[in-house]
Design a protein around this motif. Structure first.
Motif, PDB file in Angstrom:
ATOM      1  N   GLU A 193       0.824  -1.212   0.000  1.00  0.00           N
ATOM      2  CA  GLU A 193       0.000   0.000   0.000  1.00  0.00           C
ATOM      3  C   GLU A 193       0.858   1.262   0.000  1.00  0.00           C
ATOM      4  OE1 GLU A 193      -2.405  -3.211   2.106  1.00  0.00           O
ATOM      5  OE2 GLU A 193      -0.329  -2.562   2.095  1.00  0.00           O
ATOM      6  N   VAL A 194       1.906   1.260   0.820  1.00  0.00           N
ATOM      7  CA  VAL A 194       2.759   2.450   0.914  1.00  0.00           C
ATOM      8  C   VAL A 194       3.598   2.616  -0.349  1.00  0.00           C
ATOM      9  CG1 VAL A 194       4.655   3.538   2.197  1.00  0.00           C
ATOM     10  CG2 VAL A 194       2.756   2.479   3.434  1.00  0.00           C
TER      11      VAL A 194
ATOM     12  N   PHE B  24       1.342   4.084  -2.879  1.00  0.00           N
ATOM     13  CA  PHE B  24       1.084   5.487  -2.552  1.00  0.00           C
ATOM     14  C   PHE B  24       2.250   6.377  -2.974  1.00  0.00           C
ATOM     15  CE2 PHE B  24       1.864   8.964   0.431  1.00  0.00           C
ATOM     16  CZ  PHE B  24       0.727   9.725   0.231  1.00  0.00           C
TER      17      PHE B  24
ATOM     18  N   GLU C 172      -6.308   3.303   1.099  1.00  0.00           N
ATOM     19  CA  GLU C 172      -5.706   2.003   1.424  1.00  0.00           C
ATOM     20  C   GLU C 172      -4.723   2.127   2.583  1.00  0.00           C
ATOM     21  OE1 GLU C 172      -3.984   0.648  -2.232  1.00  0.00           O
ATOM     22  OE2 GLU C 172      -5.937   0.217  -3.135  1.00  0.00           O
ATOM     23  N   ILE C 173      -3.919   3.173   2.593  1.00  0.00           N
ATOM     24  CA  ILE C 173      -2.971   3.382   3.698  1.00  0.00           C
ATOM     25  C   ILE C 173      -3.734   3.649   4.989  1.00  0.00           C
ATOM     26  CG2 ILE C 173      -1.260   4.979   4.659  1.00  0.00           C
ATOM     27  CD1 ILE C 173       0.001   5.101   1.933  1.00  0.00           C
ATOM     28  N   ASN C 174      -4.752   4.466   4.917  1.00  0.00           N
ATOM     29  CA  ASN C 174      -5.556   4.748   6.098  1.00  0.00           C
ATOM     30  C   ASN C 174      -6.168   3.463   6.651  1.00  0.00           C
ATOM     31  OD1 ASN C 174      -6.768   6.577   8.027  1.00  0.00           O
ATOM     32  ND2 ASN C 174      -8.696   6.158   6.982  1.00  0.00           N
TER      33      ASN C 174
ATOM     34  N   SER D   4      -5.137   5.238  -3.070  1.00  0.00           N
ATOM     35  CA  SER D   4      -3.973   4.762  -2.316  1.00  0.00           C
ATOM     36  C   SER D   4      -3.945   5.378  -0.922  1.00  0.00           C
ATOM     37  CB  SER D   4      -2.677   5.040  -3.079  1.00  0.00           C
ATOM     38  OG  SER D   4      -2.355   6.407  -3.092  1.00  0.00           O
ATOM     39  N   GLN D   5      -4.415   6.610  -0.784  1.00  0.00           N
ATOM     40  CA  GLN D   5      -4.516   7.228   0.539  1.00  0.00           C
ATOM     41  C   GLN D   5      -5.507   6.457   1.413  1.00  0.00           C
ATOM     42  OE1 GLN D   5      -5.504  11.267  -0.799  1.00  0.00           O
ATOM     43  NE2 GLN D   5      -3.670  11.987   0.266  1.00  0.00           N
TER      44      GLN D   5
END
Length: 135
Positions: free
Chosen positions: A28-29, A32, A100-102, A97-98
């Protein structure tokens, strides 16, 4: 006092850094960061961002002058610019992507909370209630 089974603050910080490294290398990162780099190098997106920021400053100025007509006009312009930016596939990919990171971070926080709350009563911050007020 036998402290062989206890963790000291430095141990916890070290484990936190390990977890941070794991998260930083997650799929994920990585996704991102790639999307972020593409956004930063996308000329149209950067111009839209600059224009939106400029318009937001204009709104603040017109609000201080209590000019609601201009505030509404500029607000509509910002909405149109934002829609134009949202319609760029790269931007929606970045926003996804934000999210997903959250979600990943929320999962980690929940897992830590659940694990810790199995060991102690997190709500009160105590292992167990005292048997009397003098404890």
């Amino acid at each position: 006092m036998d402290t062989s089974g206890l963790y000291i603050r430095e141990d916890i910080i070290a484990k936190t850094r390990e977890l941070s490294d794991l998260i930083g290398g997650s799929e994920e990162v990585v996704h991102f960061r790639k999307a972020e780099q593409m956004i930063q190098s996308h000329e149209r997106v950067q111009n839209l961002i600059k224009t939106i920021k400029k318009k937001q400053k204009e709104i603040v100025a017109f609000e201080s002058l209590r000019n609601e007509k201009m505030v509404a006009k500029i607000d509509a312009e910002i909405a149109a610019l934002q829609q134009e930016m949202d319609d760029i596939p790269l931007v929606s990919d970045f926003q996804e992507s934000q999210v997903e990171i959250n979600d990943l971070l929320q999962m980690v926080v929940s897992a830590i909370y659940d694990t810790v709350s199995e060991k102690i009563n997190v709500e009160s911050g105590k292992d167990s209630p005292p048997s009397s007020c003098g404890d």
